[in-house]
Design a protein around this motif. Structure first.
Motif, PDB file in Angstrom:
ATOM      1  N   THR A   1       8.449  23.784  97.791  1.00 50.00           N
ATOM      2  CA  THR A   1       8.580  25.120  97.215  1.00 50.00           C
ATOM      3  C   THR A   1       7.633  25.277  96.032  1.00 50.00           C
ATOM      4  O   THR A   1       7.160  24.299  95.439  1.00 50.00           O
ATOM      5  N   GLU A   2       7.385  26.522  95.686  1.00 55.39           N
ATOM      6  CA  GLU A   2       6.540  26.799  94.526  1.00 55.39           C
ATOM      7  C   GLU A   2       7.161  26.220  93.257  1.00 55.39           C
ATOM      8  O   GLU A   2       6.453  25.708  92.382  1.00 55.39           O
ATOM      9  N   GLU A   3       8.469  26.292  93.167  1.00 49.32           N
ATOM     10  CA  GLU A   3       9.155  25.745  91.989  1.00 49.32           C
ATOM     11  C   GLU A   3       8.879  24.244  91.837  1.00 49.32           C
ATOM     12  O   GLU A   3       8.572  23.760  90.733  1.00 49.32           O
TER      13      GLU A   3
ATOM     14  N   ARG B   1      -3.712  26.763 101.102  1.00 46.33           N
ATOM     15  CA  ARG B   1      -4.540  27.519 100.156  1.00 46.33           C
ATOM     16  C   ARG B   1      -3.711  28.085  99.012  1.00 46.33           C
ATOM     17  O   ARG B   1      -4.191  28.178  97.868  1.00 46.33           O
ATOM     18  N   GLN B   2      -2.463  28.451  99.293  1.00 45.87           N
ATOM     19  CA  GLN B   2      -1.574  28.875  98.214  1.00 45.87           C
ATOM     20  C   GLN B   2      -1.350  27.744  97.218  1.00 45.87           C
ATOM     21  O   GLN B   2      -1.352  27.952  96.006  1.00 45.87           O
ATOM     22  N   VAL B   3      -1.137  26.536  97.745  1.00 46.07           N
ATOM     23  CA  VAL B   3      -0.947  25.382  96.876  1.00 46.07           C
ATOM     24  C   VAL B   3      -2.176  25.182  96.000  1.00 46.07           C
ATOM     25  O   VAL B   3      -2.071  24.972  94.783  1.00 46.07           O
TER      26      VAL B   3
ATOM     27  N   ILE C   1      -2.361  27.704  93.181  1.00 47.46           N
ATOM     28  CA  ILE C   1      -1.413  27.410  92.095  1.00 47.46           C
ATOM     29  C   ILE C   1      -1.915  26.255  91.238  1.00 47.46           C
ATOM     30  O   ILE C   1      -1.841  26.296  90.004  1.00 47.46           O
ATOM     31  N   LEU C   2      -2.475  25.244  91.875  1.00 46.65           N
ATOM     32  CA  LEU C   2      -2.984  24.103  91.117  1.00 46.65           C
ATOM     33  C   LEU C   2      -4.184  24.500  90.259  1.00 46.65           C
ATOM     34  O   LEU C   2      -4.335  24.027  89.121  1.00 46.65           O
ATOM     35  N   VAL C   3      -5.036  25.376  90.781  1.00 43.46           N
ATOM     36  CA  VAL C   3      -6.156  25.884  89.985  1.00 43.46           C
ATOM     37  C   VAL C   3      -5.630  26.673  88.794  1.00 43.46           C
ATOM     38  O   VAL C   3      -6.091  26.512  87.650  1.00 43.46           O
ATOM     39  N   GLU C   4      -4.651  27.516  89.057  1.00 47.59           N
ATOM     40  CA  GLU C   4      -4.048  28.314  87.985  1.00 47.59           C
ATOM     41  C   GLU C   4      -3.456  27.420  86.899  1.00 47.59           C
ATOM     42  O   GLU C   4      -3.578  27.705  85.696  1.00 47.59           O
TER      43      GLU C   4
END
Length: 253
Positions: A167-169, A195-197, A200-203
């Motif tokens: 999960t994103e959390e 790509r979502q992961v 988030i890691l870049v962010e």
């Protein structure tokens, strides 16, 4: 509500080609939980021991493929402990049984893992102490538990291959460098989730590494067919990369 970044177990999670070899580890118990222990043949080059927490797929840490992977890490100078959150009841004991209820088995296993992982992690820390490095690696079913430990201050780094139930959390809570080893074909962790992961890691400005292998599917990191060159190479390269990742973040400590 936390968004899904890797889906639930799929059919690929329950298929395997058994590998051949002679396990070198031993069966022990940590905090009341069966555990595979594989010890290095020589002390760590840095002089500081590194312990790898191994969170297996549904075939468990005592499956021959998992034992050989853990022994490989040990051959590279690491101490490896693999938790058996299935308590002697891995999925391959049931796959050829008529009427096997996979959902019931999965539900039971998840509950066992939720209950046993925290006390087992505490037991590992009690067994090896604080003057060591800890890393974690997880495959498929085991990936969420890697992220649970990665949210604490215990680990130097972590790695997962073909994760499920992420999960994103969980991802956002991680405090350590992360390696993702990914398959081109993976219905649990398809390209859009991957790509979502990464976004988030870049962010987060996290330290991370993705490797994506063509011609293989979910499970390649431990359960691919060694007679198929593409699958064998991907599995071996996945494990080499993980060893390099562990060494990168522990060798200077």
């Amino acid at each position: 509500m936390s968004s899904t970044l890797a889906g639930p177990l799929t059919d690929h999670c329950f298929t395997s080609v058994a590998h051949s070899g002679t396990p070198k580890g031993e069966n022990i118990t940590i905090a009341g939980v069966p555990t595979y222990l594989s010890a290095p043949q020589a002390p760590a080059a840095s002089g500081v021991e590194t312990v790898i927490l191994y969170f297996s797929d549904v075939f468990g840490p005592f499956y021959i493929n998992a034992q050989l992977v853990q022994d490989y890490y040990a051959s590279q100078g690491f101490t490896v402990v693999g938790i058996d959150y299935f308590f002697g009841d891995p999925v391959h004991l049931h796959l050829n049984k008529p009427g096997f209820d996979r959902l019931t088995w999965r539900t039971k296993s998840v509950e066992q893992a939720k209950a046993s992982v925290p006390k087992w992690v505490d037991g590992v820390k009690e067994m090896f102490g604080t003057n060591v490095n800890y890393c974690a690696v997880g495959f498929c079913f085991g990936a969420p538990y890697v992220f649970q430990v990665a949210a604490t201050d215990m680990l130097s780094c972590a790695a997962v291959a073909h994760p499920t139930n992420l999960t994103e959390e969980l991802l956002r809570a991680s405090k350590v460098p992360l390696l993702f080893s990914c398959a081109e074909t993976d219905s649990a962790f398809p390209a859009p989730f991957r790509r979502q992961v990464e976004d988030i890691l870049v962010e987060k400005k996290a330290t991370y590494y993705f490797q994506v292998f063509s011609g293989v599917s979910h499970g390649f990191g431990t359960r691919g067919d060694p007679e198929v060159e593409t699958e064998r190479w991907a599995k071996e390269e996945c494990q080499r990369a993980m060893v390099g990742w562990f060494k990168r973040f522990t060798s200077s400590k």
